[in-house]
Design a protein around this motif. Structure first.
Motif, mmCIF file in Angstrom:
data_model
loop_
_atom_site.group_PDB
_atom_site.id
_atom_site.type_symbol
_atom_site.label_atom_id
_atom_site.label_comp_id
_atom_site.label_asym_id
_atom_site.label_seq_id
_atom_site.Cartn_x
_atom_site.Cartn_y
_atom_site.Cartn_z
ATOM 1 N N SER A 1 -94.384 -71.715 17.004
ATOM 2 C CA SER A 1 -94.206 -71.419 18.311
ATOM 3 C C SER A 1 -95.466 -70.996 19.049
ATOM 4 O O SER A 1 -95.924 -71.383 20.288
ATOM 5 N N VAL A 2 -96.221 -70.313 18.439
ATOM 6 C CA VAL A 2 -97.506 -69.463 18.899
ATOM 7 C C VAL A 2 -98.487 -70.763 18.974
ATOM 8 O O VAL A 2 -99.300 -70.560 20.275
ATOM 9 N N ILE A 3 -98.758 -71.553 18.147
ATOM 10 C CA ILE A 3 -99.532 -72.805 18.175
ATOM 11 C C ILE A 3 -99.065 -73.520 19.353
ATOM 12 O O ILE A 3 -100.116 -73.967 20.154
ATOM 13 N N ASP A 4 -97.848 -73.777 19.454
ATOM 14 C CA ASP A 4 -97.362 -74.452 20.606
ATOM 15 C C ASP A 4 -97.745 -73.899 21.992
ATOM 16 O O ASP A 4 -98.152 -74.582 22.883
ATOM 17 N N THR A 5 -97.682 -72.600 22.084
ATOM 18 C CA THR A 5 -97.835 -71.777 23.168
ATOM 19 C C THR A 5 -99.461 -72.025 23.735
ATOM 20 O O THR A 5 -99.882 -72.188 24.844
ATOM 21 N N ASP B 1 -94.215 -55.488 21.594
ATOM 22 C CA ASP B 1 -92.897 -55.113 20.865
ATOM 23 C C ASP B 1 -91.649 -55.700 21.433
ATOM 24 O O ASP B 1 -91.683 -56.102 22.465
ATOM 25 N N GLU B 2 -90.582 -55.439 20.704
ATOM 26 C CA GLU B 2 -89.150 -55.857 21.235
ATOM 27 C C GLU B 2 -88.828 -55.085 22.273
ATOM 28 O O GLU B 2 -88.021 -55.755 23.099
ATOM 29 N N ASP B 3 -89.347 -53.838 22.546
ATOM 30 C CA ASP B 3 -88.444 -53.068 23.686
ATOM 31 C C ASP B 3 -89.044 -52.865 25.059
ATOM 32 O O ASP B 3 -88.549 -53.505 26.005
ATOM 33 N N ASP B 4 -90.258 -52.491 25.225
ATOM 34 C CA ASP B 4 -90.866 -52.516 26.394
ATOM 35 C C ASP B 4 -92.300 -53.202 26.572
ATOM 36 O O ASP B 4 -93.172 -52.673 27.520
ATOM 37 N N ASP B 5 -92.438 -54.308 25.869
ATOM 38 C CA ASP B 5 -93.743 -55.118 26.193
ATOM 39 C C ASP B 5 -94.975 -54.291 26.128
ATOM 40 O O ASP B 5 -95.869 -54.637 26.681
ATOM 41 N N GLU B 6 -94.986 -53.294 25.079
ATOM 42 C CA GLU B 6 -96.097 -52.778 24.711
ATOM 43 C C GLU B 6 -97.144 -53.700 23.899
ATOM 44 O O GLU B 6 -96.389 -54.351 23.084
ATOM 45 N N VAL B 7 -98.513 -53.784 24.213
ATOM 46 C CA VAL B 7 -99.256 -54.513 23.315
ATOM 47 C C VAL B 7 -99.275 -53.838 22.046
ATOM 48 O O VAL B 7 -99.939 -52.938 21.776
ATOM 49 N N VAL B 8 -99.023 -54.847 21.081
ATOM 50 C CA VAL B 8 -99.247 -54.224 19.506
ATOM 51 C C VAL B 8 -100.055 -54.977 18.836
ATOM 52 O O VAL B 8 -100.726 -54.777 17.549
ATOM 53 N N GLY B 9 -100.673 -56.111 19.631
ATOM 54 C CA GLY B 9 -101.868 -57.281 18.879
ATOM 55 C C GLY B 9 -101.991 -58.409 19.817
ATOM 56 O O GLY B 9 -101.667 -58.343 20.863
ATOM 57 N N VAL B 10 -102.991 -58.906 19.306
ATOM 58 C CA VAL B 10 -103.650 -60.106 19.833
ATOM 59 C C VAL B 10 -103.885 -61.320 18.833
ATOM 60 O O VAL B 10 -104.338 -60.794 17.758
ATOM 61 N N ILE B 11 -103.645 -62.498 19.374
ATOM 62 C CA ILE B 11 -103.799 -63.572 18.252
ATOM 63 C C ILE B 11 -104.651 -64.450 19.158
ATOM 64 O O ILE B 11 -104.150 -65.105 20.219
ATOM 65 N N THR B 12 -105.937 -64.883 18.534
ATOM 66 C CA THR B 12 -107.020 -65.647 19.208
ATOM 67 C C THR B 12 -106.793 -67.032 18.584
ATOM 68 O O THR B 12 -106.239 -67.306 17.332
ATOM 69 N N LEU B 13 -107.425 -68.136 19.210
ATOM 70 C CA LEU B 13 -107.528 -69.348 18.668
ATOM 71 C C LEU B 13 -108.161 -69.285 17.344
ATOM 72 O O LEU B 13 -107.955 -70.146 16.331
ATOM 73 N N ARG B 14 -109.150 -68.346 17.205
ATOM 74 C CA ARG B 14 -110.164 -67.981 15.964
ATOM 75 C C ARG B 14 -109.249 -67.653 15.030
ATOM 76 O O ARG B 14 -109.416 -67.967 13.795
ATOM 77 N N ASP B 15 -108.229 -66.763 15.263
ATOM 78 C CA ASP B 15 -107.322 -66.111 14.244
ATOM 79 C C ASP B 15 -106.279 -67.297 13.680
ATOM 80 O O ASP B 15 -106.251 -67.245 12.420
ATOM 81 N N VAL B 16 -105.979 -68.435 14.716
ATOM 82 C CA VAL B 16 -105.252 -69.181 14.052
ATOM 83 C C VAL B 16 -105.754 -70.283 13.072
ATOM 84 O O VAL B 16 -105.392 -70.453 12.114
#
Length: 444
Positions: free
Chosen positions: A386-390, A403-418
């Motif tokens: 789903s991440v790749i699709d997005t 996170d699941e509750d309040d949309d706090e940023v807990v990380g980032v995934i870049t094209l490089r990471d994938v």
């Protein structure tokens, strides 16, 4: 000087090693599967990768003006393009034919340096608007700009910058404009200068490709392996890899990180891809970058600060957050600089424009508030598929993990990471495959 350059190059190469070592330590893909995939990619020739849309690589002449280059990138809907040397078009050596790769990153660096220079000149010239003599303006302008500043590096003369910006303010002097008001017109005056006046109107791509070489020109041959391309796009942090046929100086293809991600989408249905991509990202060790490593910008900060953060940290985008928990409310990317260059009339208050104001202005101008303001996010339970699709469908370079509750940023995934998720670097691959010349180019 030579020793300093060698040390700098060595440090940069060491940072690539550090990133990839971190990835290997954090990702949870079974080692035997990584080895199988790496061996497979090593057997796939670059010539098998799909051609760029239209089948022809868009190139930019080094003599093209910055404004025209921005228009070419924007109209072609691309982030970068190779720069050709008009003086060497008859050469059979690609090293002479191409000067590098121009992307929005380099343009942002140049614009920010120019904006700071123009701000200094404007602040000095605003004294004239408040009634200070013209002679004093010249002295203040020269003092503020300095003869060895970034503008001089980019091939712009101090006198010309001062005259261009001061001229725009001096013309309004009779209207009783005071110094603060004049300074607040930085956006309007600077972008008028950048597109219409000297020296910006005649500033060529060649001027910034040398000073702001964020994207080195490191080509591979059509018979090279896709593994070499994937490593250049992931471990070695290139956003694009030019492809040249051996014995020919002309570009045959231009492979970007985004194109590779779109290629992965096409792998759906293959056992190896479905096996990996069906897992939640957290089970694969993603995101590799933790919450405290994510660089963000507050929604009430100035948009200029957002672009400075991208410049200083060599990154292409930032999440826009609010509140103590850093709830994500938007995002800005380096590509957004095109709005400042192509629609300068929208940003007359640029010096005071907040990130939220910038996003809202873009939304209003493009008549698409949702696309401009809505951040691209996923959860830790989202599947890699789903991440790749997005990433592929939204044409973005990063997706923020909340996170699941309040949309706090807990990380980032870049094209490089994938891309890094699927491969590792075999022992001595860099030294054996790329050699010293590539080390030199990558270290620039």
């Amino acid at each position: 000087m030579a020793q300093a350059k060698i040390t700098e190059n060595t440090s940069k190469l060491a940072s690539y090693d550090a990133y990839f070592e971190m990835v290997q330590n954090r990702k949870k893909l079974p080692r035997n599967l990584q080895e199988t995939l790496t061996e497979a990619f090593a057997k796939i020739p670059v010539s098998s990768f799909p051609q760029v849309p239209g089948g022809k690589v868009i190139e930019i002449d080094a003599e093209t003006s910055i404004g025209d280059a921005v228009k070419i990138l924007s109209e072609s809907n691309i982030l970068s393009a190779p720069v050709k040397n008009p003086a060497a078009q008859s050469s059979s050596d690609w090293r002479e034919r191409y000067l590098g790769v121009l992307d929005y990153s380099a343009i942002v660096l140049w614009v920010l340096e120019g904006a700071e220079t123009a701000a200094a000149a404007l602040s000095a010239s605003s004294a004239a608007a408040a009634g200070v003599g013209a002679g004093a303006v010249g002295a203040l302008g020269a003092l503020a700009l300095g003869a060895t500043g970034p503008a001089a590096v980019a091939g712009l003369t101090v006198a010309a910058v001062g005259a261009a910006v001061a001229g725009g303010v001096a013309a309004d002097r009779g209207a009783g404009k005071d110094a603060p008001t004049a300074a607040d017109k930085l956006g309007e005056d600077f972008y008028k200068v950048i597109l219409q006046e000297e020296p910006f109107r005649s500033t060529k791509v060649s001027s910034i490709i040398k000073s702001y070489r964020w994207a080195p020109f490191v080509p591979v041959a059509t018979d090279s392996s896709m593994l070499s391309v994937l490593l250049l796009l992931s471990k070695y942090r290139l956003r694009n890899v030019p492809v040249i046929e051996r014995g020919s100086p002309f570009l045959k293809n231009f492979i970007t990180q985004s194109a590779v991600i779109r290629g992965l989408v096409g792998c759906k249905g293959r056992d190896w891809f479905d096996c990996i991509s069906a897992h939640p990202i957290s089970e694969l060790g993603l995101p590799y970058m933790s919450a405290d490593e994510v660089i963000s910008v507050r929604n009430d900060e100035l948009i200029l600060e957002a672009f400075k953060k991208m410049r200083d940290n060599n990154i292409g985008g930032l999440p826009v957050v609010e509140g103590p928990k850093k709830k994500i409310v938007g995002n800005v990317s380096i590509r957004d600089i095109r709005f400042l260059l192509l629609k300068p009339e929208l940003f007359s208050n640029f010096r005071r424009l907040t990130v939220t104001g910038f996003i809202n202005t873009i939304a209003s101008a493009t008549h698409d508030a949702t696309k401009a303001a809505t951040p691209i996010t996923c959860k830790l339970g989202s599947t890699l598929c789903s991440v790749i699709d997005t990433l592929a469908s939204k044409l973005v370079h990063r997706i923020y993990v909340t996170d699941e509750d309040d949309d706090e940023v807990v990380g980032v995934i870049t094209l490089r990471d994938v891309i890094s998720c699927f491969i590792y670097e075999p022992p001595n691959f860099f030294d054996n495959y790329f050699g010293f010349s590539a080390q030199e180019m990558l270290g620039k």
